[in-house]
Motif scaffolding. Sequence first.
Motif, PDB file in Angstrom:
ATOM      1  N   THR A 189      15.907  63.824  21.794  1.00 45.87           N
ATOM      2  CA  THR A 189      16.276  63.144  20.703  1.00 45.87           C
ATOM      3  C   THR A 189      15.428  63.281  19.312  1.00 45.87           C
ATOM      4  OG1 THR A 189      17.336  61.212  22.029  1.00 45.87           O
ATOM      5  CG2 THR A 189      16.842  60.517  19.877  1.00 45.87           C
ATOM      6  N   LYS A 190      14.077  63.170  19.553  1.00 47.99           N
ATOM      7  CA  LYS A 190      13.046  63.549  18.591  1.00 47.99           C
ATOM      8  C   LYS A 190      13.145  64.903  18.061  1.00 47.99           C
ATOM      9  CE  LYS A 190       8.996  60.568  19.021  1.00 47.99           C
ATOM     10  NZ  LYS A 190       7.415  60.542  19.297  1.00 47.99           N
ATOM     11  N   ALA A 191      13.528  65.931  18.795  1.00 46.00           N
ATOM     12  CA  ALA A 191      13.746  67.233  18.432  1.00 46.00           C
ATOM     13  C   ALA A 191      14.831  67.534  17.687  1.00 46.00           C
ATOM     14  CB  ALA A 191      13.785  68.350  19.489  1.00 46.00           C
ATOM     15  N   LEU A 192      15.973  66.791  17.961  1.00 47.42           N
ATOM     16  CA  LEU A 192      17.153  66.607  17.200  1.00 47.42           C
ATOM     17  C   LEU A 192      16.927  66.204  15.694  1.00 47.42           C
ATOM     18  CD1 LEU A 192      20.391  66.290  16.315  1.00 47.42           C
ATOM     19  CD2 LEU A 192      20.038  63.946  17.630  1.00 47.42           C
ATOM     20  N   ALA A 235      19.189  73.258  24.794  1.00 50.49           N
ATOM     21  CA  ALA A 235      19.308  71.820  24.540  1.00 50.49           C
ATOM     22  C   ALA A 235      19.081  71.601  22.987  1.00 50.49           C
ATOM     23  CB  ALA A 235      18.062  70.940  25.392  1.00 50.49           C
ATOM     24  N   ILE A 236      17.864  72.158  22.339  1.00 50.40           N
ATOM     25  CA  ILE A 236      17.871  71.898  20.880  1.00 50.40           C
ATOM     26  C   ILE A 236      18.873  72.620  20.301  1.00 50.40           C
ATOM     27  CG2 ILE A 236      16.384  72.036  19.001  1.00 50.40           C
ATOM     28  CD1 ILE A 236      14.040  71.629  21.087  1.00 50.40           C
ATOM     29  N   GLU A 237      19.127  73.989  20.465  1.00 54.63           N
ATOM     30  CA  GLU A 237      20.236  74.479  20.113  1.00 54.63           C
ATOM     31  C   GLU A 237      21.354  73.678  19.936  1.00 54.63           C
ATOM     32  OE1 GLU A 237      18.943  79.139  19.740  1.00 54.63           O
ATOM     33  OE2 GLU A 237      20.285  78.488  21.389  1.00 54.63           O
ATOM     34  N   GLY A 238      21.753  73.446  21.213  1.00 51.66           N
ATOM     35  CA  GLY A 238      23.044  72.562  21.586  1.00 51.66           C
ATOM     36  C   GLY A 238      23.362  71.332  20.784  1.00 51.66           C
ATOM     37  N   VAL A 239      22.336  70.492  20.411  1.00 52.98           N
ATOM     38  CA  VAL A 239      22.432  69.331  19.641  1.00 52.98           C
ATOM     39  C   VAL A 239      22.491  69.400  18.226  1.00 52.98           C
ATOM     40  CG1 VAL A 239      21.660  67.767  21.694  1.00 52.98           C
ATOM     41  CG2 VAL A 239      19.930  68.613  20.064  1.00 52.98           C
ATOM     42  N   THR A 240      21.359  70.504  17.651  1.00 53.68           N
ATOM     43  CA  THR A 240      21.440  70.653  16.544  1.00 53.68           C
ATOM     44  C   THR A 240      22.495  71.648  15.774  1.00 53.68           C
ATOM     45  OG1 THR A 240      19.865  72.582  16.636  1.00 53.68           O
ATOM     46  CG2 THR A 240      18.787  70.283  16.273  1.00 53.68           C
ATOM     47  N   ASP A 281       6.041  62.833  14.517  1.00 52.38           N
ATOM     48  CA  ASP A 281       7.008  62.374  13.875  1.00 52.38           C
ATOM     49  C   ASP A 281       8.047  63.413  13.414  1.00 52.38           C
ATOM     50  OD1 ASP A 281       8.633  61.012  11.859  1.00 52.38           O
ATOM     51  OD2 ASP A 281       6.846  60.619  10.618  1.00 52.38           O
ATOM     52  N   PRO A 282       9.243  63.119  13.827  1.00 49.80           N
ATOM     53  CA  PRO A 282      10.326  64.249  13.461  1.00 49.80           C
ATOM     54  C   PRO A 282      10.311  64.424  11.961  1.00 49.80           C
ATOM     55  CG  PRO A 282      11.171  62.535  15.461  1.00 49.80           C
ATOM     56  CD  PRO A 282       9.927  62.177  14.783  1.00 49.80           C
ATOM     57  N   GLU A 283      10.218  63.362  11.419  1.00 52.60           N
ATOM     58  CA  GLU A 283      10.408  63.358   9.778  1.00 52.60           C
ATOM     59  C   GLU A 283       9.504  64.188   9.356  1.00 52.60           C
ATOM     60  OE1 GLU A 283      13.176  62.293   8.874  1.00 52.60           O
ATOM     61  OE2 GLU A 283      13.762  61.415  11.014  1.00 52.60           O
ATOM     62  N   ALA A 320      26.429  68.418  24.215  1.00 54.02           N
ATOM     63  CA  ALA A 320      26.204  69.943  23.946  1.00 54.02           C
ATOM     64  C   ALA A 320      24.635  69.954  24.313  1.00 54.02           C
ATOM     65  CB  ALA A 320      26.542  69.996  22.561  1.00 54.02           C
ATOM     66  N   GLY A 321      23.996  69.181  24.226  1.00 51.38           N
ATOM     67  CA  GLY A 321      22.583  69.323  24.642  1.00 51.38           C
ATOM     68  C   GLY A 321      22.316  69.623  26.136  1.00 51.38           C
ATOM     69  N   VAL A 322      23.089  68.963  26.882  1.00 48.34           N
ATOM     70  CA  VAL A 322      23.129  69.392  28.380  1.00 48.34           C
ATOM     71  C   VAL A 322      23.525  70.556  28.625  1.00 48.34           C
ATOM     72  CG1 VAL A 322      24.093  68.404  30.729  1.00 48.34           C
ATOM     73  CG2 VAL A 322      23.278  66.904  28.986  1.00 48.34           C
TER      74      VAL A 322
END
Lengths: 264, 264
Positions: free
Chosen positions: A134-137, A171-176, A113-115, B166-168
């Motif tokens: 998406t969950k990691a974001l 990927a996680i750095e990119g989206v967050t 659970d991301p939360e 940005a994730g990709v």
Amino acid sequence: MTDPPVEGALVDLDGTVFRGDPLIEGADDAVATLRAAGVSVLFLSNKATRRRAAFAEKLRRLGIDVDDDGIVNSALIAASYLETHHPDDPVFVVGEPPLRDELRAHGLTLTDDPEEAAVVLASMDRQFDYGTLTKALHAVDEETVFLATNPDRTCPTEGGEIPDCAGVVGAIEGVTGTDLDRYLGKPAQTAVDAALSGLDLPASRCLMVGDRLETDVRMANRAGMTSVLVLTGVTDRETLARSSIQPDYVLESIADIGQVLRGE
Amino acid sequence: MTDPPVEGALVDLDGTVFRGDPLIEGADDAVATLRAAGVSVLFLSNKATRRRAAFAEKLRRLGIDVDDDGIVNSALIAASYLETHHPDDPVFVVGEPPLRDELRAHGLTLTDDPEEAAVVLASMDRQFDYGTLTKALHAVDEETVFLATNPDRTCPTEGGEIPDCAGVVGAIEGVTGTDLDRYLGKPAQTAVDAALSGLDLPASRCLMVGDRLETDVRMANRAGMTSVLVLTGVTDRETLARSSIQPDYVLESIADIGQVLRGE
């Protein structure tokens, strides 16, 4: 003989002792040579996608006697680190089942659970997909500690290189928009600490034998170990010549480890 | 009236004209107000996962008359850029079908074979997985041009934010150790060029109306357009106060666009 005398050796696995499935010729004798010289051997790998017991079993099958405690991989390093620094924090893992098993074996609490996540631990994951990202974001926020098992870009296989942990981290750095707080495997100090506590020796009495400049050799040089590069893995003489990271010894193969013990 | 007089308006879509499905109240009248003042309106979106025809149809359904050519999205910007700079180079795409369709409609050659790729184009891809990342790893080498449709970290949806381009990009950069050469959508100059060629106007005669500081407002400010931030999307007054990127105008909603035309 080297001075101070070598009492311990950290030995990388993939590209150093075996390549894919088969043993690198003479690696079994090299380990025997080290042990005959009174050197304690510990195998140190950044690979978190395989259980330590599976590594030990494979080595025994290849003629190298070792038990599970003789293997330190980045799953164990991560588990030890979290046990010390985040014993009660729910961990959101992007990784494969052997990593999750190692964390659970150390009494850590995992969450999907991301939360709920207080720690996000990224690792190589061959099931990695948009849903996981998406969950990691949503798991990473200003309060979350963002860790990775290892900094490797790729993992060599018989079919070619495949994406390792750095793809998940990127990927996680990119989206967050959030940078990784730290990685835990080689060449981090956490890997040195985990390995040396297994050997109960100071760094200055240890060799590190491995095929990667940016992990094996860099770690050894920073920690004050004797660094030994072998050319049976990802590094060739051309790459070595262009690199700012230089080992104390270069061997064609771990089979020549006797040269290091004799200080040649 | 503003000075020089406004003759064109680039209007962002998501968070500016609609939010998810429904129209932002008064956005239809705002577009009518612009047109009644003799301002040509072009809709400019970083979203490459939707066909331009689908955007146009949605706008018409919401009461805004527009044809497909009235929509410039990052798929079109990428296609135009590649048509000019890489007309014969096989393109390896990480993205969704509408992006591939737009590229093919511009006569570009797509390839799924990493070895054949001369250009790697990254974009938002809700089917992104380890297999795609593995192919991208092998597609990017020292010869390859590495591009992305847009720099957005996330895409807002009614169910919350989901990973955008940005994730990709981060994943591919992570595994290849190669930095992106350039992204093509807002706030890049390539987006300005594509939009202004559609309007046939100089930047100084144009407004850019949008909800994102780092794309809409940054692009407008760099290009010498009049930047108009609306607060109906991802930016609130607190975020605005903390940002180094400041618009020429701040409106609660595009519904208040008359204030800008009157120079209030």
